[in-house]
Scaffold this motif. Structure first.
Motif, short mmCIF file in Angstrom:
data_model
loop_
_atom_site.label_atom_id
_atom_site.label_comp_id
_atom_site.label_asym_id
_atom_site.label_seq_id
_atom_site.Cartn_x
_atom_site.Cartn_y
_atom_site.Cartn_z
N PHE A 104 44.58 -32.41 -12.57
CA PHE A 104 45.44 -31.26 -12.98
C PHE A 104 46.83 -31.53 -12.97
O PHE A 104 47.37 -32.32 -12.23
CB PHE A 104 44.99 -29.80 -12.44
N SER A 108 49.13 -26.46 -12.71
CA SER A 108 47.80 -25.79 -12.20
C SER A 108 48.13 -25.20 -11.07
O SER A 108 48.93 -25.49 -10.26
CB SER A 108 46.67 -26.72 -12.24
N ASN A 120 41.39 -23.54 -12.90
CA ASN A 120 41.96 -24.77 -13.44
C ASN A 120 41.07 -25.16 -14.73
O ASN A 120 41.84 -25.71 -15.71
CB ASN A 120 42.28 -25.68 -12.64
#
Length: 464
Positions: A104, A108, A120
């Protein structure tokens, strides 16, 4: 339906614990279960709690769809949901999202707990599948707030089993007419049926009120009280009960203190009503009336063979194995309200303790744990399910489906005293059965309005 019109529902773990077959509840839309959810189900399935059973059911439901010859690529892209009895409208797909493989970006949430990973994942899917609508479904209020703050556009609670939006709209089991009942009625047909008088009244006199079978009608100014025995689109049949008669009922020495207790006792003593649901605040007499009616029906009228008393044990100590003695002795601390009630019913006897022991043997009163009810068939018994506001709909269904021929079930609870962290007043199993059974001719529901325990209890209920 075009592909872009189909929504993508991302499920949190608590949704599958609340309803293990929730994957079939989204009609033509697609369902995604993140890998993190599977990991959480795996850790929960071996716990010694009811929630572990729900986790195992959810895992088996997923395996039934994704097991066999399904390839890993198909699992990620989506497998069509099979046709299931009662869920024929579920025509979307189910897929597992490998969120553990994602890296991510800086926007995030920190990847330090499972909730954040699921949020996420939903955010990543929202970016990937635009313009399709991605919806994160969770029963965790704080997680819904975090998800909105993280940029997820649609976050929802799982509400398919929620029959009402506000507890104020829950059926109370009676309808109160303003003023004089007979002033509202100018066209009535009355006839004698056995010992009772039945009035057929046009529905137009009461507006759009959705009347139910075994619902009571009372007024403010006169002594009128009736119970609906039949209904049609144009009229309702009301069995005249009479408020005087209701308030002079007696069961095991107990007389009603108000018309609400009178209506409850009328339903409790009626052998044609197999399910009686008593709701109301603490101190309104739910347990006392239930126990008095049970003793009256078993010992005096001999309509039933025994009394079975049960309730759930709070999750903080759900297993009763740590307490000494037999099953009934282990259940005694949880059912102290019942023994207290028996003592109240016999407090004026010469030997109250001896009377209680004698009646427990005479009425064959048995204390049972709800954990051991599955698989049983209960015949010719009065079953009292106390404190059932802490049960889910599926747990109450388990008990109701145990009822065999000639048995009567009495459910009592106070929706203001829910101890379970997983339930609210609108999602409680007590609310669920009140709504589901309100038009069943073999059931009656009465909200006991008013606290009669003491003026201290009444003040506390109103002001605390």
């Amino acid at each position: 339906m075009k592909q872009n019109d189909k929504k993508l529902f991302v499920l949190d773990t608590n949704v599958l614990l609340h309803e293990p077959l929730a994957i079939y509840s989204f009609k033509e839309h697609d369902v995604i279960v993140p890998m993190t959810v599977l990991e959480e189900l795996d850790t929960i399935k071996d716990r010694k709690r009811d929630v572990s059973r729900d986790a195992r059911v959810a895992i088996r439901a997923l395996e039934d769809i994704l097991g066999g010859s399904i390839t890993p690529e198909q699992i990620v892209s989506g497998v069509p949901l099979p046709v299931r009895p009662g869920r024929t409208d579920a025509s979307g797909t189910l897929s597992i999202f490998p969120d553990h493989q994602l890296e991510f970006d800086s926007h995030s949430l920190p990847d330090d707990n499972n909730d954040n990973r699921i949020i996420n994942s939903a955010y990543y899917l929202q970016q990937q599948y635009q313009p399709r609508q991605v919806v994160l479904v969770t029963k965790d209020i704080n997680m819904r707030l975090k998800a909105k703050g993280a940029g997820i556009e649609r976050v929802e609670d799982y509400r398919t089993d929620q029959l009402i939006d506000d507890i104020r709209f829950l059926a109370k089991g009676f309808y109160e007419v303003e003023g004089d009942f007979w002033q509202h009625v100018d066209d009535v047909t009355s006839e004698r049926q056995g010992r009772h008088t039945v009035h057929q009244v046009p529905r137009e006199h009461f507006g759009n009120e959705p009347f139910y079978i075994n619902q009571y009608l009372i007024d403010q100014d006169t002594e009128f009280c009736g119970r609906i025995s039949a209904k049609s689109e144009s009229s309702i049949d009301i069995v005249d009960r009479g408020r005087d008669r209701l308030e002079n009922y007696e069961a095991w020495g107990v007389k009603p203190k108000n018309v609400y207790q009178g209506m409850a006792l009328d339903a409790l003593l009626d052998p044609d009503i197999e399910l009686v649901i008593l709701t109301g605040p603490a101190g309104c007499g739910k347990t006392l009336l239930a126990m008095a009616a049970a003793l009256e029906l078993v010992v005096e009228r001999k309509r039933y063979d025994k009394v079975i008393v049960t309730r759930n044990t709070p999750e903080i100590a759900e297993s009763i194995g740590f307490l000494p003695g037999t099953e009934e002795e282990k259940m005694a601390p949880w059912l102290a309200a019942i023994t207290d009630t028996l003592e109240v019913l016999h407090k004026n006897d010469v030997n109250p303790t001896g009377s209680v022991n004698y009646i427990m043997e005479k009425a064959n009163i048995q204390f049972k744990s709800i954990n051991f009810m599955r698989g049983r068939s209960i015949q010719n018994s009065v079953v009292i399910l106390d404190e059932c506001q802490n049960l889910t709909a599926s747990q109450i269904k388990t008990l109701i489906t145990r009822m065999g021929e000639g048995s009567k079930l009495i459910c009592s609870g106070n929706l203001a005293q829910i101890d379970s962290t997983y339930l609210t007043a609108v999602t409680s199993g007590l609310t669920y059965i009140v709504e589901r059974f309100k038009d069943f001719e073999g059931s009656a529901n009465v909200y006991l309005n008013g606290v009669v325990r003491s003026r201290l209890a009444e003040f506390a209920e109103e002001h605390l």
